[in-house]
Motif scaffolding. Structure first.
Motif, PDB file in Angstrom:
ATOM      1  N   ASP A 133      -6.533  -0.250  -7.221  1.00  0.00           N
ATOM      2  CA  ASP A 133      -5.620  -1.362  -7.454  1.00  0.00           C
ATOM      3  C   ASP A 133      -4.703  -1.029  -8.619  1.00  0.00           C
ATOM      4  O   ASP A 133      -4.861  -0.014  -9.308  1.00  0.00           O
ATOM      5  CB  ASP A 133      -6.375  -2.670  -7.670  1.00  0.00           C
ATOM      6  CG  ASP A 133      -7.282  -2.676  -8.901  1.00  0.00           C
ATOM      7  OD1 ASP A 133      -7.000  -1.953  -9.876  1.00  0.00           O
ATOM      8  OD2 ASP A 133      -8.279  -3.422  -8.891  1.00  0.00           O
ATOM      9  N   VAL A 136      -1.582  -1.248  -3.988  1.00  0.00           N
ATOM     10  CA  VAL A 136      -2.741  -0.392  -3.736  1.00  0.00           C
ATOM     11  C   VAL A 136      -2.253   1.042  -3.606  1.00  0.00           C
ATOM     12  O   VAL A 136      -1.269   1.307  -2.905  1.00  0.00           O
ATOM     13  CB  VAL A 136      -3.476  -0.802  -2.443  1.00  0.00           C
ATOM     14  CG1 VAL A 136      -4.622   0.167  -2.148  1.00  0.00           C
ATOM     15  CG2 VAL A 136      -3.988  -2.229  -2.532  1.00  0.00           C
ATOM     16  N   GLU A 169      -7.432  -1.932   4.708  1.00  0.00           N
ATOM     17  CA  GLU A 169      -8.590  -1.556   3.895  1.00  0.00           C
ATOM     18  C   GLU A 169      -8.993  -0.112   4.178  1.00  0.00           C
ATOM     19  O   GLU A 169     -10.164   0.220   4.294  1.00  0.00           O
ATOM     20  CB  GLU A 169      -9.758  -2.507   4.183  1.00  0.00           C
ATOM     21  CG  GLU A 169      -9.433  -3.966   3.921  1.00  0.00           C
ATOM     22  CD  GLU A 169     -10.548  -4.910   4.331  1.00  0.00           C
ATOM     23  OE1 GLU A 169     -11.706  -4.453   4.483  1.00  0.00           O
ATOM     24  OE2 GLU A 169     -10.272  -6.103   4.508  1.00  0.00           O
ATOM     25  N   ARG A 202       0.817  -1.201   0.000  1.00  0.00           N
ATOM     26  CA  ARG A 202       0.000   0.000   0.000  1.00  0.00           C
ATOM     27  C   ARG A 202       0.857   1.260   0.000  1.00  0.00           C
ATOM     28  O   ARG A 202       1.799   1.373   0.783  1.00  0.00           O
ATOM     29  CB  ARG A 202      -0.926  -0.018   1.219  1.00  0.00           C
ATOM     30  CG  ARG A 202      -2.002  -1.093   1.109  1.00  0.00           C
ATOM     31  CD  ARG A 202      -2.377  -1.700   2.444  1.00  0.00           C
ATOM     32  NE  ARG A 202      -3.343  -2.784   2.252  1.00  0.00           N
ATOM     33  CZ  ARG A 202      -2.988  -4.045   1.943  1.00  0.00           C
ATOM     34  NH1 ARG A 202      -1.705  -4.368   1.805  1.00  0.00           N
ATOM     35  NH2 ARG A 202      -3.911  -4.975   1.780  1.00  0.00           N
ATOM     36  N   ASP A 208      -9.297   3.521  -2.528  1.00  0.00           N
ATOM     37  CA  ASP A 208      -8.150   2.716  -2.913  1.00  0.00           C
ATOM     38  C   ASP A 208      -8.241   2.352  -4.399  1.00  0.00           C
ATOM     39  O   ASP A 208      -9.319   2.023  -4.898  1.00  0.00           O
ATOM     40  CB  ASP A 208      -8.104   1.428  -2.089  1.00  0.00           C
ATOM     41  CG  ASP A 208      -7.626   1.665  -0.666  1.00  0.00           C
ATOM     42  OD1 ASP A 208      -7.033   2.723  -0.397  1.00  0.00           O
ATOM     43  OD2 ASP A 208      -7.835   0.765   0.176  1.00  0.00           O
TER      44      ASP A 208
END
Length: 279
Positions: free
Chosen positions: A174, A134, A267, A111, A172
């Motif tokens: 991808d 991410v 998340e 991330r 977020d």
């Protein structure tokens, strides 16, 4: 390289320097990381430094999730050492990264949100694991605009509509969507990412240094924001992030486990969307 760093391990292979961030528990951008980055950028500014630098993370889940929100004054003070008190911001530090006389590549697994995404955007190229990367700009979801380059870079790379989507939703993205939008250069299958980046870095490292830097400088002159633009974004972020709304939302995130290795970080895009519904 002659300097050792607390949060960055380096290794030189020909004209390619690998720089790996390792700041447990989750690679937050705090004072130690900023201090080391200031030192590394100083080394890389010399003509005898590596021609190509590849940045990655030792943590497969987190490249840089965001800044350490408990240590904002401390990391800001470290950033000031690169440009002086008048430029005490990550935005200006990352602007220096963009102007290095070397080609910089970010190899993304995990991330990269907030200032982590902005660090990647300051690099010359970004290649990401298709399965395990991410990206996100979380700032508006917390209560402030991005302040370290995202507004400038994403508007140039994505165009107005997609930049607004990325910044205003704090969602977020991808790797496949980030590639389609232009946030990254390419999404590469995870099993092929290391070899791919090593190949492109090695190819450029064999080219004449003067040509590499002259071409980069010419493209920078067209595409980079001005220092005044960077400073204005930093000032707006620093003003609003201290506001009551931002403080309340940040506190709510900490109650959910922000800055720990749990759902609030894994998340975060989803968690930010939930705040408006329940808080």
């Amino acid at each position: 390289m002659t300097t050792s760093y607390e949060t960055i391990s380096t290794s030189l292979h020909g004209n390619v320097l690998s720089a790996t961030f390792h700041a447990p528990p989750i690679n937050l951008i705090g004072p130690e990381v900023v201090r080391d980055l200031v030192g590394l950028l100083e080394e890389l500014s010399h003509p005898a430094a590596a021609r190509v630098v590849v940045f990655d993370s030792a943590d497969p889940d987190f490249f840089f999730p965001h800044v350490d929100l408990t240590k904002v004054p401390e990391y800001t003070a470290e950033a000031a050492k690169a440009g002086g008190p008048g430029d005490a911001s990550l935005g200006m530090l990352f602007h220096q990264l963009s102007q290095l006389p070397a080609v910089t590549i970010a190899k993304l697994r995990g991330r990269a949100r907030g200032a982590g995404s902005e660090f990647l955007l300051a690099c010359d190229m970004r290649f990401a694991s298709r399965e395990n990367a991410v990206l996100g700009q979380l700032e508006v979801g917390i209560g402030a605009p991005p302040g370290a380059g995202a507004i400038q870079h994403l508007t140039r790379l994505l165009g107005r509509g997609r930049a607004l989507e990325a910044v205003l939703t704090s969602a977020d993205f991808d790797a496949e969507l980030a590639e389609r939008y232009g946030w990254i250069n390419r999404a590469v299958p995870d099993a092929e990412l290391d070899e791919f980046v090593a190949g492109i870095a090695g190819r450029m490292a064999d080219f004449p240094r003067d040509a590499l830097i002259a071409a980069k400088s010419a493209i920078n002159a067209i595409s980079l924001p001005t220092p005044a633009d960077v400073r204005a974004d930093a000032a707006m972020f620093q003003q609003l992030v201290r506001g009551e709304s931002s403080q309340e939302r940040t506190a709510a995130l900490f109650q959910r486990g922000l800055q720990t290795r749990g759902r609030a970080e894994l998340e975060l895009g989803d968690v930010l969307g939930e705040l408006s519904a329940v808080d």
